[in-house]
Design a protein around this motif. Structure first.
Motif, PDB file in Angstrom:
ATOM      1  N   ASP A 290       5.557   7.078  -5.641  1.00 48.23           N
ATOM      2  CA  ASP A 290       6.162   5.752  -5.773  1.00 48.23           C
ATOM      3  C   ASP A 290       5.187   4.699  -6.291  1.00 48.23           C
ATOM      4  O   ASP A 290       5.572   3.555  -6.545  1.00 48.23           O
ATOM      5  CB  ASP A 290       6.828   5.313  -4.474  1.00 48.23           C
ATOM      6  CG  ASP A 290       5.846   4.988  -3.361  1.00 48.23           C
ATOM      7  OD1 ASP A 290       4.620   5.150  -3.558  1.00 48.23           O
ATOM      8  OD2 ASP A 290       6.316   4.578  -2.287  1.00 48.23           O
TER       9      ASP A 290
ATOM     10  N   CYS B  41      15.303  13.964  -8.655  1.00 46.04           N
ATOM     11  CA  CYS B  41      15.308  14.535  -7.319  1.00 46.04           C
ATOM     12  C   CYS B  41      15.009  13.432  -6.316  1.00 46.04           C
ATOM     13  O   CYS B  41      14.533  12.351  -6.683  1.00 46.04           O
ATOM     14  CB  CYS B  41      14.324  15.688  -7.185  1.00 46.04           C
ATOM     15  SG  CYS B  41      12.610  15.183  -7.115  1.00 46.04           S
ATOM     16  N   ARG B  42      15.297  13.730  -5.070  1.00 48.18           N
ATOM     17  CA  ARG B  42      15.010  12.797  -3.977  1.00 48.18           C
ATOM     18  C   ARG B  42      14.080  13.481  -2.993  1.00 48.18           C
ATOM     19  O   ARG B  42      14.196  14.684  -2.737  1.00 48.18           O
ATOM     20  CB  ARG B  42      16.295  12.389  -3.267  1.00 48.18           C
ATOM     21  CG  ARG B  42      17.165  11.523  -4.125  1.00 48.18           C
ATOM     22  CD  ARG B  42      18.367  11.062  -3.358  1.00 48.18           C
ATOM     23  NE  ARG B  42      18.934   9.900  -4.040  1.00 48.18           N
ATOM     24  CZ  ARG B  42      19.999   9.266  -3.625  1.00 48.18           C
ATOM     25  NH1 ARG B  42      20.617   9.657  -2.531  1.00 48.18           N
ATOM     26  NH2 ARG B  42      20.453   8.236  -4.292  1.00 48.18           N
TER      27      ARG B  42
ATOM     28  N   LEU C 141      14.024   7.583   2.053  1.00 46.13           N
ATOM     29  CA  LEU C 141      14.565   8.219   0.857  1.00 46.13           C
ATOM     30  C   LEU C 141      13.922   7.627  -0.398  1.00 46.13           C
ATOM     31  O   LEU C 141      14.019   6.426  -0.640  1.00 46.13           O
ATOM     32  CB  LEU C 141      16.077   8.011   0.806  1.00 46.13           C
ATOM     33  CG  LEU C 141      16.832   8.739  -0.290  1.00 46.13           C
ATOM     34  CD1 LEU C 141      16.709  10.249  -0.133  1.00 46.13           C
ATOM     35  CD2 LEU C 141      18.293   8.321  -0.265  1.00 46.13           C
ATOM     36  N   TRP C 142      13.248   8.470  -1.172  1.00 48.48           N
ATOM     37  CA  TRP C 142      12.604   8.057  -2.421  1.00 48.48           C
ATOM     38  C   TRP C 142      13.221   8.859  -3.561  1.00 48.48           C
ATOM     39  O   TRP C 142      13.336  10.084  -3.472  1.00 48.48           O
ATOM     40  CB  TRP C 142      11.100   8.315  -2.361  1.00 48.48           C
ATOM     41  CG  TRP C 142      10.360   7.346  -1.491  1.00 48.48           C
ATOM     42  CD1 TRP C 142       9.694   6.224  -1.906  1.00 48.48           C
ATOM     43  CD2 TRP C 142      10.185   7.401  -0.067  1.00 48.48           C
ATOM     44  NE1 TRP C 142       9.135   5.597  -0.819  1.00 48.48           N
ATOM     45  CE2 TRP C 142       9.426   6.288   0.315  1.00 48.48           C
ATOM     46  CE3 TRP C 142      10.627   8.283   0.918  1.00 48.48           C
ATOM     47  CZ2 TRP C 142       9.069   6.030   1.643  1.00 48.48           C
ATOM     48  CZ3 TRP C 142      10.290   8.033   2.239  1.00 48.48           C
ATOM     49  CH2 TRP C 142       9.516   6.920   2.591  1.00 48.48           C
ATOM     50  N   SER C 143      13.613   8.175  -4.636  1.00 48.14           N
ATOM     51  CA  SER C 143      14.247   8.823  -5.786  1.00 48.14           C
ATOM     52  C   SER C 143      13.310   8.829  -6.982  1.00 48.14           C
ATOM     53  O   SER C 143      12.617   7.830  -7.249  1.00 48.14           O
ATOM     54  CB  SER C 143      15.533   8.084  -6.162  1.00 48.14           C
ATOM     55  OG  SER C 143      16.487   8.221  -5.140  1.00 48.14           O
TER      56      SER C 143
ATOM     57  N   GLN D 259      17.006   3.111  -6.827  1.00 49.20           N
ATOM     58  CA  GLN D 259      17.816   4.166  -6.206  1.00 49.20           C
ATOM     59  C   GLN D 259      17.175   4.701  -4.930  1.00 49.20           C
ATOM     60  O   GLN D 259      17.618   5.712  -4.379  1.00 49.20           O
ATOM     61  CB  GLN D 259      18.038   5.311  -7.197  1.00 49.20           C
ATOM     62  CG  GLN D 259      18.868   4.915  -8.400  1.00 49.20           C
ATOM     63  CD  GLN D 259      19.063   6.088  -9.355  1.00 49.20           C
ATOM     64  OE1 GLN D 259      19.023   7.250  -8.977  1.00 49.20           O
ATOM     65  NE2 GLN D 259      19.273   5.781 -10.629  1.00 49.20           N
ATOM     66  N   SER D 260      16.116   4.030  -4.479  1.00 48.70           N
ATOM     67  CA  SER D 260      15.371   4.479  -3.306  1.00 48.70           C
ATOM     68  C   SER D 260      15.629   3.549  -2.114  1.00 48.70           C
ATOM     69  O   SER D 260      15.965   2.379  -2.295  1.00 48.70           O
ATOM     70  CB  SER D 260      13.870   4.504  -3.616  1.00 48.70           C
ATOM     71  OG  SER D 260      13.609   5.408  -4.660  1.00 48.70           O
TER      72      SER D 260
ATOM     73  N   ARG E 267      12.001  12.945   0.950  1.00 47.30           N
ATOM     74  CA  ARG E 267      11.969  12.218   2.219  1.00 47.30           C
ATOM     75  C   ARG E 267      10.608  11.578   2.457  1.00 47.30           C
ATOM     76  O   ARG E 267      10.347  11.039   3.521  1.00 47.30           O
ATOM     77  CB  ARG E 267      12.318  13.165   3.371  1.00 47.30           C
ATOM     78  CG  ARG E 267      13.744  13.686   3.308  1.00 47.30           C
ATOM     79  CD  ARG E 267      14.178  14.492   4.525  1.00 47.30           C
ATOM     80  NE  ARG E 267      13.156  15.306   5.168  1.00 47.30           N
ATOM     81  CZ  ARG E 267      12.632  15.044   6.363  1.00 47.30           C
ATOM     82  NH1 ARG E 267      13.011  14.001   7.049  1.00 47.30           N
ATOM     83  NH2 ARG E 267      11.715  15.844   6.871  1.00 47.30           N
TER      84      ARG E 267
ATOM     85  N   TYR F  20       9.164   6.913 -10.821  1.00 42.99           N
ATOM     86  CA  TYR F  20       9.781   6.496  -9.570  1.00 42.99           C
ATOM     87  C   TYR F  20      10.967   5.593  -9.882  1.00 42.99           C
ATOM     88  O   TYR F  20      10.917   4.786 -10.818  1.00 42.99           O
ATOM     89  CB  TYR F  20       8.735   5.755  -8.728  1.00 42.99           C
ATOM     90  CG  TYR F  20       9.267   5.140  -7.468  1.00 42.99           C
ATOM     91  CD1 TYR F  20       9.929   5.906  -6.509  1.00 42.99           C
ATOM     92  CD2 TYR F  20       9.094   3.788  -7.220  1.00 42.99           C
ATOM     93  CE1 TYR F  20      10.401   5.336  -5.344  1.00 42.99           C
ATOM     94  CE2 TYR F  20       9.569   3.209  -6.052  1.00 42.99           C
ATOM     95  CZ  TYR F  20      10.218   3.985  -5.120  1.00 42.99           C
ATOM     96  OH  TYR F  20      10.698   3.416  -3.971  1.00 42.99           O
TER      97      TYR F  20
END
Length: 126
Positions: A119, A85-86, A25-27, A18-19, A88, A14
């Protein structure tokens, strides 16, 4: 030993910096090591990913190579790359396949087993 075989190892992580969970939005990043465990040199030509978030929404990604490369791996050689990747949602899964061509002309697919993007925060569902 099979003539045409690649082994795939994945380490997802995780990326909180960047999230933006408040914006939905989770990166995530994932490091993949591809090893040629077969007897014949072979080249990774393309990839196909199926990314599913925790709501069951599916995104498919197809393209040539990985991180702009199409590595040729001799028996015993490995190639490592990191991509991302991201989502939702705070968690999801990825799985897919690589399409490869061996030096002897044989075409084969390598399955990428499902792995979890999460996450790490425990949530209590009410």
């Amino acid at each position: 030993m099979p003539r045409h075989a690649f082994q795939v190892e994945v380490e997802p992580r995780y990326l909180p910096e960047q999230s933006s969970p408040e914006q939905g939005l989770w990166s995530f990043a994932y490091t993949i090591t591809i090893s040629n465990t077969g007897e014949v040199p072979a080249q990774l030509i393309s990839r196909h990913w199926v990314i599913t978030n925790e709501l069951g929404e599916i995104e498919e990604v197809k393209g040539l190579g990985v991180v702009g490369q199409q590595p040729l791996l001799r028996p015993g050689e490995s190639f490592e790359y990191t991509s991302g990747c991201r989502l939702r949602t705070a968690s999801g899964t990825m799985q897919g396949s690589y399409f490869c061509v061996a030096e002897d002309g044989e075409r084969f697919e390598v399955d990428i087993p499902p792995f979890v993007l999460d996450d790490g925060n425990r949530r209590v569902l009410h």
